[in-house]
Design an enzyme around this catalytic site. Structure first.
Site, PDB file in Angstrom:
ATOM      1  N   ARG A 229      -5.455  10.188 -10.354  1.00 19.36           N
ATOM      2  CA  ARG A 229      -6.186  10.321  -9.082  1.00 19.36           C
ATOM      3  C   ARG A 229      -5.212  10.590  -7.935  1.00 19.36           C
ATOM      4  O   ARG A 229      -4.201   9.918  -7.785  1.00 19.36           O
ATOM      5  CB  ARG A 229      -6.969   9.042  -8.791  1.00 19.36           C
TER       6      ARG A 229
ATOM      7  N   SER B  42       0.826  -1.210   0.000  1.00 23.12           N
ATOM      8  CA  SER B  42       0.000   0.000   0.000  1.00 23.12           C
ATOM      9  C   SER B  42       0.861   1.261   0.000  1.00 23.12           C
ATOM     10  O   SER B  42       0.319   2.371   0.034  1.00 23.12           O
ATOM     11  CB  SER B  42      -0.902   0.004   1.227  1.00 23.12           C
TER      12      SER B  42
ATOM     13  N   THR C  20       1.721   6.915   0.715  1.00 23.11           N
ATOM     14  CA  THR C  20       0.867   5.838   0.188  1.00 23.11           C
ATOM     15  C   THR C  20       1.089   5.634  -1.309  1.00 23.11           C
ATOM     16  O   THR C  20       1.558   6.540  -2.003  1.00 23.11           O
ATOM     17  CB  THR C  20      -0.620   6.211   0.412  1.00 23.11           C
TER      18      THR C  20
ATOM     19  N   THR D 194      -5.736   7.048   7.358  1.00 27.45           N
ATOM     20  CA  THR D 194      -5.600   6.010   6.344  1.00 27.45           C
ATOM     21  C   THR D 194      -7.005   5.578   5.936  1.00 27.45           C
ATOM     22  O   THR D 194      -7.958   5.753   6.694  1.00 27.45           O
ATOM     23  CB  THR D 194      -4.840   4.773   6.872  1.00 27.45           C
ATOM     24  N   GLY D 195      -7.104   4.993   4.756  1.00 23.07           N
ATOM     25  CA  GLY D 195      -8.418   4.537   4.294  1.00 23.07           C
ATOM     26  C   GLY D 195      -8.893   5.356   3.112  1.00 23.07           C
ATOM     27  O   GLY D 195      -8.079   5.964   2.393  1.00 23.07           O
TER      28      GLY D 195
ATOM     29  N   THR E  67      -1.814   2.755   2.951  1.00 24.02           N
ATOM     30  CA  THR E  67      -1.238   4.002   3.491  1.00 24.02           C
ATOM     31  C   THR E  67      -0.584   3.777   4.855  1.00 24.02           C
ATOM     32  O   THR E  67      -1.048   2.961   5.646  1.00 24.02           O
ATOM     33  CB  THR E  67      -2.318   5.112   3.662  1.00 24.02           C
TER      34      THR E  67
HETATM   35  N1  GLY Z   1      -5.840   7.241   2.018  1.00 23.85           N
HETATM   36  C1  GLY Z   1      -5.182   6.854   0.869  1.00 23.85           C
HETATM   37  C2  GLY Z   1      -5.919   7.123  -0.374  1.00 23.85           C
HETATM   38  O1  GLY Z   1      -7.121   7.297  -0.374  1.00 23.85           O
HETATM   39  O2  GLY Z   1      -5.292   7.138  -1.405  1.00 23.85           O
END
Ligand code: GLY
Length: 398
Positions: free
Chosen positions: A275, A96, A265, A298-299, A247
């Site tokens: 993105r 990640s 991340t 994170t998330g 992340t």
């Molecule tokens: N929190 C990492 C992402 O959405 O890329």
């Protein structure tokens, strides 16, 4: 690395194949001002300094250990946390973050990161950085060597090259094979997978139409055909069905009360090229105020950006909330954004980590334990390096 159980696999499968998710409990429609339904497992410990906290992968890959050692050796708090997360960025087993991260739709690994230095209120960030392992170090270079705060895309890579960073292919064979599994099983309406002229064509079409248990078995066969090791197949399938955000976010306060943070991340797996998530956004993926504390996330970045979560958590601590309560309140704001369609919250995975300058810390995640019993944890090092359970906002109900 977490591996899914058959039961969770089936639940994910149902969701990804358009199954109707069970309705989330009444909690999910509660207004942001409602009393906390959250479960707060952390024991109240007297704050100690120095202390380092991070997402759970910081424990597994050594980030909290390295950052803490750096603090003891007298390093600046930002140097300490960046050295910590470099462990994750350099290790291909953390899929990640950094080298070995899962790629975008086009099979390219792109990285996001930001840093914030509490004592000077300086910040730096990179978004959609290609070919450089340590996005956190490039974010720090933006902070230290420019008058800007954020550089993105190929220009960020060019900046890194000019700063002497080595350019390298970040896509490992393991990540590439998982990407191939996603690519080939994704759609009946594209050109990927066995072609019309291939002996494998009928099997590929069968897999794309399959549902439930049959789908699981065919996915495993497809994973084996692509050379994904047996022990990685469940993880690979999970990544295909529920693209992870991964992340690492890491915060540290030293004995003097100086604080810094970093978030880094490879972002959402299979994302649209270009993105950028929350991780490089100062105020979302990270925020540090040298007089109050810091918070990281994170998330699912899109939900965090919509509440400017990192900044929100720090502001809530400034108003007197404990780190854990501040994290829970930010999650309540995310929940509130879903008040018109609470069932959709089941698709959201989001966690906050908060550290106050006095050494008090906390973390909270949106969802409580899954049917497998797996629950959210975070890493803490205050002389003892360990994982602690996170508080959570909502009960997972089937
Ligand atoms: N929190 C990492 C992402 O959405 O890329």
């Amino acid at each position: 690395m977490y591996r899914i159980s058959r039961r969770e696999f089936a639940a994910g499968l149902a969701a990804s194949l358009g199954g109707v998710p069970a309705v989330v409990g009444a909690d999910s429609t509660r207004a942001v001002t409602a009393p906390s339904p959250a479960r707060t497992p952390q024991a109240t410990r007297s704050p100690k300094r120095p202390v380092v906290i991070s997402s759970a992968n910081g424990y597994r890959f050594g980030a909290t250990r390295v950052a803490y050692e750096k603090l003891l050796a007298g390093a600046d708090t930002l140097d300490a946390v960046v050295a910590g997360v470099n462990m994750n960025e350099n290790d291909p087993e953390d899929m990640s973050v950094g080298y070995g991260g899962l790629p975008n739709e086009a099979g390219e690994v792109s990285l996001d990161s930001c840093v914030m230095h509490g004592p000077t209120v300086q910040a730096g960030a990179v978004g959609c950085l290609y070919q450089v392992k340590n996005a956190s170090l490039v974010a720090k270079a933006v902070m230290e060597h420019t008058d800007e705060i954020m550089l993105v895309g190929e220009d960020a890579t060019n900046f890194a090259k000019a700063m002497g960073f080595e350019l390298t292919n970040l896509l490992t064979e393991k990540a590439r094979k998982i990407w191939m599994l996603w690519r080939e099983t994704r759609s009946l309406r594209d050109s990927w997978g066995a072609g019309l002229d291939s002996p494998g064509y009928d099997k590929m079409q069968e897999l794309k139409r399959a549902r439930g248990q049959e789908f699981e078995e065919l996915m495993r066969k497809a994973a084996a055909r692509l050379g994904i090791a047996e022990e990685d197949q469940a993880f690979a399938i999970e990544c295909v069905l529920r693209p992870p955000h991964g992340t690492i976010s890491c915060l540290a306060v030293n004995a003097k009360g100086e604080i810094s943070g970093v978030t880094t991340t490879s972002g959402l797996a299979w994302k649209i090229p270009g993105r950028v998530g929350d991780s490089p956004i100062i105020g979302a993926g990270l925020y540090v105020d040298g007089e109050v504390g810091g918070a990281g996330s994170t998330g699912r970045g899109e939900e965090n950006i919509r509440v400017a979560g990192g900044h929100a958590v720090v502001e809530l601590m400034r108003q007197g909330k404990s780190p854990t309560d501040a994290c829970l309140e930010a999650l309540r704001r995310v929940q509130h954004n879903f008040r018109a369609y609470p069932q959709r919250l089941r698709e959201v995975d989001l966690s906050y980590y908060a550290l106050r300058v006095d050494g008090t810390y906390g973390a909270a995640t949106l969802w409580g334990p899954r049917p497998s019993g797996r629950r959210g944890q975070f890493a803490v090092h205050d002389g003892e390096n360990r994982l602690e359970d996170m508080a959570y906002l909502l009960e997972w109900k089937n």
